[in-house]
Design a protein around this motif. Structure first.
Motif, PDB file in Angstrom:
ATOM      1  N   ASP A  82     134.625  -1.993 -35.788  1.00  0.00           N
ATOM      2  CA  ASP A  82     133.676  -0.900 -35.546  1.00  0.00           C
ATOM      3  C   ASP A  82     132.811  -1.207 -34.330  1.00  0.00           C
ATOM      4  O   ASP A  82     131.579  -1.141 -34.388  1.00  0.00           O
ATOM      5  N   SER A  97     137.750   8.805 -31.315  1.00  0.00           N
ATOM      6  CA  SER A  97     137.888   8.658 -32.766  1.00  0.00           C
ATOM      7  C   SER A  97     136.540   8.353 -33.399  1.00  0.00           C
ATOM      8  O   SER A  97     136.188   8.918 -34.450  1.00  0.00           O
ATOM      9  N   TYR A  98     135.772   7.498 -32.760  1.00  0.00           N
ATOM     10  CA  TYR A  98     134.449   7.158 -33.283  1.00  0.00           C
ATOM     11  C   TYR A  98     133.556   8.396 -33.313  1.00  0.00           C
ATOM     12  O   TYR A  98     132.853   8.654 -34.304  1.00  0.00           O
ATOM     13  N   GLN A  99     133.590   9.185 -32.263  1.00  0.00           N
ATOM     14  CA  GLN A  99     132.758  10.391 -32.212  1.00  0.00           C
ATOM     15  C   GLN A  99     133.214  11.435 -33.226  1.00  0.00           C
ATOM     16  O   GLN A  99     132.391  12.170 -33.785  1.00  0.00           O
ATOM     17  N   ALA A 131     131.771   1.906 -43.939  1.00  0.00           N
ATOM     18  CA  ALA A 131     132.466   3.159 -44.241  1.00  0.00           C
ATOM     19  C   ALA A 131     133.498   3.541 -43.189  1.00  0.00           C
ATOM     20  O   ALA A 131     134.520   4.175 -43.505  1.00  0.00           O
ATOM     21  N   ARG A 132     133.262   3.181 -41.933  1.00  0.00           N
ATOM     22  CA  ARG A 132     134.189   3.597 -40.862  1.00  0.00           C
ATOM     23  C   ARG A 132     135.399   2.674 -40.723  1.00  0.00           C
ATOM     24  O   ARG A 132     136.403   3.051 -40.121  1.00  0.00           O
ATOM     25  N   GLY A 184     130.199   9.296 -34.792  1.00  0.00           N
ATOM     26  CA  GLY A 184     129.688   8.348 -33.823  1.00  0.00           C
ATOM     27  C   GLY A 184     128.802   9.003 -32.780  1.00  0.00           C
ATOM     28  O   GLY A 184     129.094  10.107 -32.307  1.00  0.00           O
ATOM     29  N   ALA A 227     130.004   1.223 -32.973  1.00  0.00           N
ATOM     30  CA  ALA A 227     128.775   1.285 -33.764  1.00  0.00           C
ATOM     31  C   ALA A 227     127.787   0.215 -33.306  1.00  0.00           C
ATOM     32  O   ALA A 227     126.572   0.459 -33.249  1.00  0.00           O
ATOM     33  N   HIS A 273     134.135  10.883 -36.094  1.00  0.00           N
ATOM     34  CA  HIS A 273     133.657  10.470 -37.416  1.00  0.00           C
ATOM     35  C   HIS A 273     132.153  10.208 -37.403  1.00  0.00           C
ATOM     36  O   HIS A 273     131.650   9.345 -38.118  1.00  0.00           O
ATOM     37  N   VAL A 319     139.092   3.599 -41.100  1.00  0.00           N
ATOM     38  CA  VAL A 319     139.138   5.051 -40.906  1.00  0.00           C
ATOM     39  C   VAL A 319     139.138   5.389 -39.424  1.00  0.00           C
ATOM     40  O   VAL A 319     139.913   6.224 -38.951  1.00  0.00           O
ATOM     41  N   VAL A 320     138.276   4.726 -38.666  1.00  0.00           N
ATOM     42  CA  VAL A 320     138.121   4.973 -37.237  1.00  0.00           C
ATOM     43  C   VAL A 320     139.000   4.017 -36.443  1.00  0.00           C
ATOM     44  O   VAL A 320     139.127   2.840 -36.789  1.00  0.00           O
TER      45      VAL A 320
END
Length: 585
Positions: A271, A194-196, A182-183, A200, A274, A198, A186-187
């Motif tokens: 990602d 950016s990760y956080q 999903a990320r 993260g 993640a 969304h 987008v991320v």
């Protein structure tokens, strides 16, 4: 070079600097452990053998080969017997121990099935005509953008030409059903912020609040199983490690070298935070303070992004002595492989990290009690680890809403070969093989002839099995395997004898040679196919292949020998390799 003594060849100043950058100069200061134990100099270096592989990489990178003088210097600095250092250097495909006589980069071109059917031979010819140093390579993990290349530089960074476009978009981009993917798209994979933004690190904070025992219980209740092929229950593995005392490790097995597999490469490239977050949760849940990511050497972009993500997480106190204020310590090191399929086997991977040849160990004992450095170790691949995030965030009951009772959740599938839209796809367990191929645009180039499931270690299925549900239980019942998620399609225009012969050649080349059944069996299996060529296989040759398969499956140390005949035997059973009655001509 003598078995016992370092030879007279000396390293150049460039080689010394390259090695020192990895292991430190000779005047490394002493380390005071306590008032009764002081370590320094050579005594300390004997405990640094795990830096042997990075030191060899440094030599290869700087000069294009590992010279006798350079190897002598590494052996001296790390106090590794010279014969053993040489044995490690010659084990890996990316290392050279003979002077190439030039400093040109080497262009590795994949010759396995997804790339061969899309023109790898023509690409190699074009590169050679242009003056490039070309090396025929096994699968490079870029099957969705075949034919694949990997450029191994000299004094310059290694790179993958196809990475210049930033990576192909996911075929399912924007699909609201995605969980693990999903990320992606987008991320920003280079930005912790950016990760956080969304979601993260929400899972890590939830895991800290729940406590380690509760996290292990959630993972067990979710039914999550390993996504590398063995499908061992993740919760059982984590609980076994958590119950052990003393120093422990979490290892991400990112040495994905199974032909047709590229899922973990995309996860780490697109990602990476993640992967780091999920590993951190695993560390806190099992009580391990040491994390290791073993990533295949042909993945330069993934290595760069994972390393940057670790550095950013450490700076933000999401790794280190006090992870996110939890009171728990956990940190991660990256180790880069050097071109050895066998190092995807977990105990061979441990040996590789420790600075030995990447040869599998006998089991038992198992990694949960005697893993990396002989200590309790939880080892999972990146896809398995990423599943932990939704389990912790949403709970095991919500996780089990997707998939089937025996195979809960979603699975990543690598579709390649004769499909209109090759790429990485995420499907809930239970999606049929036909549905998966349809989502990839259907078969290109003609009518479907066969599908290789699970990669080189898997088996072929025919067009009559398109209604096969993609679950662990249904694939077993159907006589095949999901393996690492490979779905490699072949239309009727593809000649299958060369494809199957290449699979046999792959296992012949990748066997570590440690045990006789695999060392001899893989060679003889390939010999049978090459001797017959394009002629039908006589019945006695089929019987010989079957006999060798039994011997390899029964007596080989690891899974390579156990599965080396699967694809060949299934191809014969499906008629992809023609047979005739009678004996060999």
């Amino acid at each position: 070079m003598s078995d016992l003594y370092v030879g007279s060849d000396e390293a150049t100043e460039l080689e010394r600097r390259a090695v020192d950058a990895v292991v430190g100069p000779e005047d490394t200061p002493v380390v005071v452990e306590d008032e009764r134990l002081v370590r320094g100099g050579y005594a300390r270096r004997r405990e640094m053998r795990h830096l042997l592989l990075p030191a060899l990489h440094a030599l290869q990178h700087e000069t294009g080969w590992i010279s006798p003088g350079g190897l002598n210097y590494v052996a001296t600095q790390l106090q590794v017997p010279p014969a053993e250092a040489y044995g490690v250097a010659t084990f890996y495909d990316l290392f050279r121990t003979t002077d190439p006589g030039h400093t040109k980069p080497t262009v590795h071109v994949c010759v396995d099935a997804p790339c061969s059917v899309r023109g790898s031979a023509a690409l190699m010819g074009s590169l050679e005509q242009g003056g490039s140093q070309v090396h025929a390579s096994p699968c490079l993990g870029q099957c969705e953008r075949a034919p694949a290349q990997f450029v191994q530089g000299v004094g310059t960074p290694d790179f993958v030409p196809a990475d210049a476009d930033g990576g192909a978009p996911l075929p399912q981009a924007g699909d609201p059903s995605l969980v693990l993917l999903a990320r992606i798209g987008v991320v920003d994979p280079t930005s912790l912020a950016s990760y956080q933004q969304h979601g993260g690190y929400e899972a890590l904070h939830a895991a800290i609040a729940a406590g380690s025992d509760a996290v292990v219980d959630m993972v067990a209740a979710s039914g999550l199983s390993g996504r590398g092929g063995a499908a061992f229950p993740t919760g059982v593995k984590w609980r076994a490690v958590a119950d052990e005392a003393g120093p422990k490790h979490v290892v991400a097995n990112a040495d994905e070298s199974e032909p047709g597999t590229f899922k973990d490469r995309i996860l780490m490239e697109q990602d990476p935070f993640a992967v780091v977050e999920a590993m951190t949760i695993a560390g806190l849940a099992t009580g391990a303070e040491h994390g290791w990511i073993y990533i295949r050497g042909e993945y330069p972009l993934a290595t760069q992004r994972i390393t940057a993500a670790i550095d950013a997480a450490r700076t933000a106190a999401l790794l280190g002595a006090d992870v996110a204020g939890s009171g728990h310590a956990f940190d991660i090191e990256v180790r880069r492989g050097a071109g050895a399929y066998i190092c995807g086997e977990e105990t061979a991977l441990f040996n590789s990290i420790e600075g030995f040849r990447g040869e599998p160990r006998n089991k038992p004992p198992f990694p949960t009690t005697h893993g990396l450095f002989g200590q309790p170790t939880a080892i999972n691949n990146p896809e398995t680890l990423l599943n932990v995030l939704p389990v912790v965030l949403d709970g095991p009951e919500r996780y089990r809403e997707r998939g089937t009772e025996g195979s809960p959740g979603t699975k990543l599938f690598c579709l390649s070969g004769s499909v209109a839209k090759p790429g990485l796809y995420e499907f809930a367990f239970g999606t049929t093989l036909g549905e998966a191929l349809a989502r990839a645009g259907g078969v290109s180039g003609g009518e479907l002839q066969a599908v290789l499931m699970g990669g080189a270690a898997g088996s072929f299925v025919g067009p009559n099995q398109l209604d096969l549900p993609l679950t662990l239980e249904d694939s077993r019942a159907g006589g095949t395997t999901l393996g690492s998620g490979v779905i490699m399609a072949f239309d009727v225009t593809v000649p299958m004898t060369p494809v199957v012969t290449r699979l046999a050649e792959f296992f012949r080349d990748e066997s570590c040679g440690q045990c006789v059944p695999c060392r001899v069996g893989t060679v003889r299996q390939h010999e049978v196919l090459t001797h017959i060529g394009n002629k039908p296989l006589p019945a006695d040759r089929v019987a010989l292949i079957d006999d060798m398969a039994v011997a390899m499956a029964d007596a080989s140390i690891c899974g390579l020998g156990h599965t080396a005949a699967n694809a060949v035997q299934s191809a014969i059973a499906l008629g992809l390799l023609p047979t005739v009655e009678g004996g060999a001509q």
